[in-house]
Scaffold this motif. Structure first.
Motif, mmCIF file in Angstrom:
data_model
loop_
_atom_site.group_PDB
_atom_site.id
_atom_site.type_symbol
_atom_site.label_atom_id
_atom_site.label_comp_id
_atom_site.label_asym_id
_atom_site.label_seq_id
_atom_site.Cartn_x
_atom_site.Cartn_y
_atom_site.Cartn_z
ATOM 1 N N TYR A 1 -34.547 20.809 17.399
ATOM 2 C CA TYR A 1 -33.949 20.232 16.151
ATOM 3 C C TYR A 1 -33.789 18.775 16.578
ATOM 4 O O TYR A 1 -33.201 18.231 17.545
ATOM 5 N N THR A 2 -34.015 17.957 15.504
ATOM 6 C CA THR A 2 -33.879 16.602 15.369
ATOM 7 C C THR A 2 -32.404 16.127 15.633
ATOM 8 O O THR A 2 -31.842 15.063 16.188
ATOM 9 N N SER A 3 -31.609 17.032 15.039
ATOM 10 C CA SER A 3 -30.020 16.934 14.950
ATOM 11 C C SER A 3 -29.455 16.603 16.522
ATOM 12 O O SER A 3 -28.396 16.054 16.761
ATOM 13 N N ALA A 4 -30.258 17.270 17.425
ATOM 14 C CA ALA A 4 -29.827 17.339 18.824
ATOM 15 C C ALA A 4 -29.702 15.723 19.468
ATOM 16 O O ALA A 4 -29.000 15.450 20.237
ATOM 17 N N TYR A 5 -30.696 14.957 18.899
ATOM 18 C CA TYR A 5 -30.701 13.569 19.359
ATOM 19 C C TYR A 5 -29.996 12.618 18.389
ATOM 20 O O TYR A 5 -30.338 11.361 18.434
ATOM 21 N N TYR B 1 -37.845 15.946 24.978
ATOM 22 C CA TYR B 1 -38.996 16.653 24.271
ATOM 23 C C TYR B 1 -38.325 17.013 22.887
ATOM 24 O O TYR B 1 -37.137 17.541 22.953
ATOM 25 N N LEU B 2 -39.025 17.152 21.931
ATOM 26 C CA LEU B 2 -38.415 17.380 20.307
ATOM 27 C C LEU B 2 -39.661 18.232 20.098
ATOM 28 O O LEU B 2 -40.834 17.885 19.984
ATOM 29 N N SER B 3 -39.415 19.326 19.299
ATOM 30 C CA SER B 3 -40.210 20.172 18.509
ATOM 31 C C SER B 3 -41.201 19.462 17.561
ATOM 32 O O SER B 3 -40.310 18.590 16.742
ATOM 33 N N GLU B 4 -42.449 19.553 17.659
ATOM 34 C CA GLU B 4 -43.331 18.827 16.481
ATOM 35 C C GLU B 4 -43.002 19.250 15.283
ATOM 36 O O GLU B 4 -43.550 18.458 14.159
ATOM 37 N N PHE B 5 -42.233 20.079 15.029
ATOM 38 C CA PHE B 5 -42.032 20.635 13.507
ATOM 39 C C PHE B 5 -40.996 19.871 13.168
ATOM 40 O O PHE B 5 -40.340 19.911 11.829
ATOM 41 N N ALA B 6 -40.178 19.117 13.956
ATOM 42 C CA ALA B 6 -38.663 18.456 13.527
ATOM 43 C C ALA B 6 -38.583 16.936 14.126
ATOM 44 O O ALA B 6 -37.690 16.807 14.790
ATOM 45 N N CYS B 7 -39.669 16.368 14.034
ATOM 46 C CA CYS B 7 -39.662 15.034 14.558
ATOM 47 C C CYS B 7 -38.685 14.030 13.527
ATOM 48 O O CYS B 7 -38.359 14.187 12.605
#
Length: 334
Positions: free
Chosen positions: A121-125, A144-150
Motif C-alpha cells: 500500500y502506498t499509504s505505508a510510505y 519495495y512497493l506493490s506495482e499496483f499501488a505506486c
C-alpha cells in the motif's frame, strides 16, 4: 481498497485458506544471491547485494507474502494486521514483532534498523507513516512497493492480473535469494485458480451471469469497476462484472443505476471495521429493506456470495475470492 479487520468467508474454502501460499515454506536454507539484484520498482531503483536479514513488512498482505516464502526468520517487524492471519501462516506470524497497531512511524522504522522494507500500500510510505521510499533509500534501506499501488499513478500497473501478483511474489523471492520458493507458491495459487475456473458455469463469452461486486456503503455504494481484482476474477470465471465499464477500480455507484443493470449475483465484501454497510450481514439487511434494491432479481432470489474484503485487494488472498465465487455460481446463468 484497504480493508480493516475482515471476517472469514465460506468454511469450505477457509479450511484450506492457508494453502493460498502453499503453507509457510521451510526456512532451512538462508538463500543466496548469485549476483546483486537490481529492480526498478514503481519508478525507483531497489538494489540488494545480499539477502536481507532484518526486513519489515509494513502491513499484512506484505507479511503474508513473505511468510509464504518462508522468510519469518528474516523479519524483524510487521504492522497493520487487518484480518485473522491465514491458518498455515499463523504460527510463523506470531514470532514476528509487531511494531505498531497501524503503521509504525518513521522513527520507529529507523530505530528497528531494517535492511529491507516492503508494503503493498502506498499509504505505508506516507510522511506520517514509515516515510517516503526515497528517504529510506538515502539511509541505505531498499524499500519495495506493490506495482499496483505506486506513488505516481503513471508508474503503476493499471490492471490487476494474477500474473502481476505472481510477479510481485517472484520479485520478493529474488531479493531474498529464494526464487524456487516463489515457484512453489505460484504453482499452488495457479492450481487453485484452475479449480475455481472449472467450478464456474460454462457460458459463451459475454453470456455468463453478471456480478455486482459490492464493497461498502449504503447511501453511496462503492462497487468494483474496471481493472481491479474483481474484474480479474470475473474474466477468469467467464462472468461479467456489472460495472466493468467504469474507469475507476472502485467507483461510487448509485442504486438507481444498479437497479437498471439488475445483476444476477451480488458479491459482498465482508468488512468488520464497523462502518455503514461494511459487514456482509448489514449489506444484505439493507438490500432487502431498501425499496429500490429489494426488487433486484439477485436480492429476491437470495443470490449472494460473501468474500473477505481483503481478498478483493491484490494479494495471495485473492485466489480465495475466486474460489468462493466460482463455487457459488452454479445455476445462476440466464
Amino acid at each position: 481498497m484497504k480493508t480493516v479487520f475482515v471476517k472469514a468467508g465460506l468454511c469450505l474454502v477457509l479450511a484450506t485458506a492457508g494453502c493460498a501460499a502453499g503453507g509457510a515454506a521451510t526456512p532451512a536454507a538462508q538463500g543466496h544471491l548469485a549476483a546483486p539484484i537490481h529492480l526498478t520498482n514503481c519508478g525507483l531503483p531497489v538494489s540488494v547485494t545480499a539477502p536481507p536479514q532484518r526486513a519489515i513488512a509494513l502491513e499484512q498482505n506484505a507479511a503474508e507474502i513473505m511468510l509464504s516464502l518462508g522468510l519469518a526468520d528474516r523479519m524483524i517487524g510487521t504492522s497493520y494486521q487487518t484480518d485473522p492471519v491465514l491458518p498455515d501462516l499463523r504460527q510463523a506470524y506470531e514470532k514476528v514483532p509487531v511494531l505498531a497497531r497501524l503503521y509504525p512511524s518513521r522513527e520507529a522504522v529507523r530505530a528497528a534498523n531494517p535492511d529491507f522494507v516492503y508494503s503493498t500500500y502506498t499509504s505505508a510510505y506516507a510522511p506520517d507513516a514509515a516515510g517516503p521510499r526515497a528517504d529510506l533509500a538515502t539511509l541505505g534501506v531498499p524499500a519495495y512497493l506493490s506495482e499496483f499501488a505506486c506513488e505516481k499513478p503513471t508508474d503503476a500497473t493499471q490492471t490487476v492480473t494474477f500474473d502481476g501478483i505472481f510477479e510481485e511474489i517472484r520479485d520478493i523471492a529474488s531479493v531474498f535469494g529464494v526464487p524456487e520458493r516463489a515457484e512453489k507458491v505460484i504453482h499452488d495459487q495457479q492450481s487453485r485458480l484452475d479449480e475455481a475456473r472449472g467450478a464456474a458455469p460454462t457460458a459463451a463469452p459475454g453470456a455468463g451471469p453478471s456480478l455486482l461486486w459490492y464493497y461498502s456503503g449504503t447511501s453511496t455504494p462503492y462497487v468494483a469497476g474496471h481493472g481491479g481484482v474483481p474484474d480479474a476474477i470475473s474474466s477468469l470465471l467467464g462472468v461479467r462484472n456489472a460495472f466493468t465499464d467504469a474507469s475507476q477500480k472502485w467507483p461510487a455507484g448509485n442504486w438507481e443505476e444498479i437497479a437498471k443493470r439488475n445483476p444476477d449475483v451480488i458479491v459482498l465484501a465482508d468488512l468488520t471495521r464497523g462502518g455503514d454497510g461494511d459487514s456482509a450481514e448489514s449489506k444484505i439487511d439493507f438490500l432487502r429493506r431498501n425499496p429500490v434494491t429489494s426488487k433486484l432479481d439477485a436480492v429476491v432470489a437470495g443470490r449472494f456470495v460473501t468474500v473477505p474484503g481483503s481478498s478483493m485487494d491484490p494479494s495471495i488472498r485473492s485466489v480465495q475470492a475466486a474460489q468462493l465465487v466460482g463455487a457459488s455460481l452454479h445455476g445462476t446463468a440466464r
